[in-house]
Design a protein around this motif. Structure first.
Motif, mmCIF file in Angstrom:
data_model
loop_
_atom_site.group_PDB
_atom_site.id
_atom_site.type_symbol
_atom_site.label_atom_id
_atom_site.label_comp_id
_atom_site.label_asym_id
_atom_site.label_seq_id
_atom_site.Cartn_x
_atom_site.Cartn_y
_atom_site.Cartn_z
ATOM 1 N N ALA A 439 0.830 -1.209 0.000
ATOM 2 C CA ALA A 439 0.000 0.000 0.000
ATOM 3 C C ALA A 439 0.865 1.260 0.000
ATOM 4 C CB ALA A 439 -0.921 -0.007 1.214
ATOM 5 N N GLY A 440 2.065 1.141 0.563
ATOM 6 C CA GLY A 440 2.983 2.271 0.580
ATOM 7 C C GLY A 440 3.817 2.401 -0.672
ATOM 8 N N GLY A 441 3.545 1.567 -1.683
ATOM 9 C CA GLY A 441 4.259 1.666 -2.953
ATOM 10 C C GLY A 441 5.482 0.788 -3.059
ATOM 11 N N PHE A 442 5.700 -0.100 -2.069
ATOM 12 C CA PHE A 442 6.888 -0.959 -2.084
ATOM 13 C C PHE A 442 6.856 -1.890 -3.287
ATOM 14 C CE2 PHE A 442 9.051 -4.909 -0.963
ATOM 15 C CZ PHE A 442 10.285 -4.432 -0.553
ATOM 16 N N ASP A 443 7.955 -1.925 -4.017
ATOM 17 C CA ASP A 443 8.087 -2.811 -5.165
ATOM 18 C C ASP A 443 9.549 -2.827 -5.568
ATOM 19 O OD1 ASP A 443 7.472 -4.568 -7.148
ATOM 20 O OD2 ASP A 443 6.217 -3.208 -8.312
ATOM 21 N N GLU A 444 9.904 -3.807 -6.367
ATOM 22 C CA GLU A 444 11.283 -3.912 -6.828
ATOM 23 C C GLU A 444 11.614 -2.738 -7.739
ATOM 24 O OE1 GLU A 444 14.216 -7.147 -9.085
ATOM 25 O OE2 GLU A 444 12.103 -7.613 -8.705
ATOM 26 N N GLY A 445 12.751 -2.104 -7.483
ATOM 27 C CA GLY A 445 13.214 -1.033 -8.338
ATOM 28 C C GLY A 445 12.712 0.346 -7.977
ATOM 29 N N VAL A 446 11.914 0.486 -6.921
ATOM 30 C CA VAL A 446 11.426 1.811 -6.542
ATOM 31 C C VAL A 446 12.539 2.589 -5.860
ATOM 32 C CG1 VAL A 446 9.042 1.035 -6.349
ATOM 33 C CG2 VAL A 446 10.526 0.967 -4.337
ATOM 34 N N SER A 447 12.337 3.893 -5.708
ATOM 35 C CA SER A 447 13.360 4.755 -5.127
ATOM 36 C C SER A 447 13.505 4.504 -3.627
ATOM 37 C CB SER A 447 12.993 6.223 -5.358
ATOM 38 O OG SER A 447 11.822 6.553 -4.635
ATOM 39 N N ALA A 448 14.636 4.967 -3.090
ATOM 40 C CA ALA A 448 14.892 4.826 -1.664
ATOM 41 C C ALA A 448 13.846 5.572 -0.845
ATOM 42 C CB ALA A 448 16.290 5.327 -1.328
#
Length: 489
Positions: A439-448
């Protein structure tokens, strides 16, 4: 000649004086009278602990050999589901067939599953082996808890919990290393195979220290198959929620799992052949509130076990070994604290410390939240030490207290439920925190920045759950004292 006869299980333990309760020592566990029982129960726990860490290290190599990466998560999911179901069934099997026969058959089931996985030529065969491993080991772990008050005098119960904490720490620290070496320099199959001789030794020890009661096993009624299936289905829904395509599907699966659990507990309370002990999860009995602590503490700690290593690698640039050290540090802290608490000579002092376990867990998860918010990675290691100390401060004493507040007739159910509920807590936590992170946008390749925001949500929720376990922990002690059951019975 057997060291223990199971017919003694039904007898109420003789009252012990305060002097007796303070005379237990670590050396007694290694004396001839208790050595075999100590090794047996620790080996039963080791089969569960080392198998978990061995397989998690070796399975990716098996996937690379067979293909079928999509099935990798199912190797863990199926093991966990059937371990929980086996643990829930353990007390009933013990009553029906006796601890000796049940443990031998469970170990054979575990060894058969290990052999199938070791000789597998495809991922579906590995999964079949994992199902049998999970079911057998779930029963073994549950009965090893149930046998503690039967194989040892009450004064030594804290020591045996401390010894089992050492086993867990050794598994967390040495399991991945040994499995990695076996996998890298020999084969991933070797990491599976080492469980077979361990299971054979376990069976030999069970045969040596336990024998069937002279009287016929007590009637256990019918096996609550429908409720066991429903319970396993609920865990499966939680595991499936981690693979959901979107947040709505994940939320729907988690809601369905919650509904299944609530309905299952409701029907179990009304059944004359219940799986759960009387008063389980009630708010006005020490057993009920104590079981909430047993569920909520690992549930809250799952936030770190699932995402902390990833955060260390992607937020602070740690390598895999250095990042993995944070989990090893938690295990070492748990073990050392458990040894210190078990060495306290006053049982009353140990009971008074129970509420500090959830407190330290809350402080540790709060520290992880602050570390992510401030970018100060040094707080991570201090916080992990606090999390481990939290479990070490209370876990063994809380387990013993819950056994004491249970009736003699239902003590097996309570004891067997403890490791099962712990596993369920980790499973539920992994799913819940997965939903929060996604829900917080966590996914592979996202920004720090996105990773940091998602981790803040994860660890903040962990703090809330740890705070809830603290409230239940304090209430458990108050209720136990009101009933006059805070001391050893």
């Amino acid at each position: 000649m057997s060291l223990v006869e199971e017919e003694s299980q039904v007898a109420d333990p003789a009252p012990q004086t305060e002097v007796d309760l303070e005379e237990g020592s670590w050396s007694e566990l290694l004396r001839p009278r208790h050595l075999a029982a100590t090794v047996t129960l620790c080996l039963g726990v080791a089969l569960f602990a080392f198998n978990e860490f061995f397989v998690s290290t070796a399975l990716p190599t098996a996937v690379a050999e067979f293909g079928g990466a999509a099935l990798l998560s199912w190797a863990f999911t199926l093991y966990l589901v059937f371990a929980i179901v086996g643990g829930a069934l353990a007390a009933s099997l013990k009553v029906r067939f006796g601890a000796r026969n049940t443990l031998i058959v469970a170990a054979l089931v575990f060894a058969t599953g290990t052999a199938i996985a070791t000789m597998a030529s495809s991922m579906p065969q590995v999964l079949a082996g994992r199902v049998l491993q999970g079911f057998g080991e779930g029963i073994i772990a549950a009965l090893c808890y149930a046998l503690i008050p039967e194989l040892f005098p009450q004064r030594l119960v804290p020591k045996i919990f401390g010894a089992e904490a050492i086993v867990w720490a050794a598994a967390a620290f040495g399991g991945p290393l040994i499995s990695g070496l076996l996998t890298e320099y020999w084969s991933w199959r070797a990491a599976f195979f080492v469980n077979i001789p361990a299971a054979a030794i376990f069976i030999a020890l069970v045969v040596a220290i336990l024998r069937q009661p002279k009287q016929s096993p007590r009637a256990a009624g019918s096996v609550p198959l429908l409720r066991l299936v429903a319970f396993g289905f609920g865990i499966m829904l939680i595991s499936l929620s981690n693979t959901a395509a979107d947040g709505y599907s994940m939320s729907a699966l988690l809601a369905a799992a919650l509904a299944v659990f609530v309905a299952t507990v409701h029907f179990d309370r009304r059944s004359p052949q219940s799986i759960l002990p009387f008063g389980a999860f009630s708010f006005d009995r020490p057993l009920g509130t104590g079981l909430w602590v047993v569920l909520l503490m690992p549930l809250a700690q799952a936030s770190g076990s699932v995402y902390l290593v990833y955060a260390l690698q992607h937020l602070w640039g740690f390598g895999p070994t250095a990042a993995g050290f944070s989990n090893a540090l938690m295990a070492i802290s748990w073990s050392l604290t458990a040894i210190i608490v078990a060495s306290l000579r006053s049982h009353e002092t140990r009971v008074r410390l129970v509420w500090t376990g959830p407190l330290f867990l809350c402080l540790g998860l709060g520290g992880l939240t602050l570390a992510v918010a401030s970018g100060e990675y040094g707080l991570v290691f201090v916080s992990q030490s606090a999390v481990g100390a939290g479990f070490g401060l209370c876990w063994g004493t809380l387990s013993q207290l819950l056994m004491n507040v249970s009736s003699i007739e239902e003590r097996d159910k309570t004891s067997a439920l403890l490791p099962t509920l712990q596993s369920a807590g980790y499973a539920i936590g992994a799913a819940v925190f997965g939903a929060v992170a996604n829900a917080g946008g966590f996914d592979e390749g996202v920004s720090a920045r996105v990773i940091s925001a998602a981790m803040l949500g994860v660890f903040a929720l962990g703090c809330v759950l740890a705070a809830a376990s603290l409230v239940f922990g304090i209430r458990t002690l108050r209720l136990a004292r009101c009933e006059g059951r805070a001391t050893i019975q």
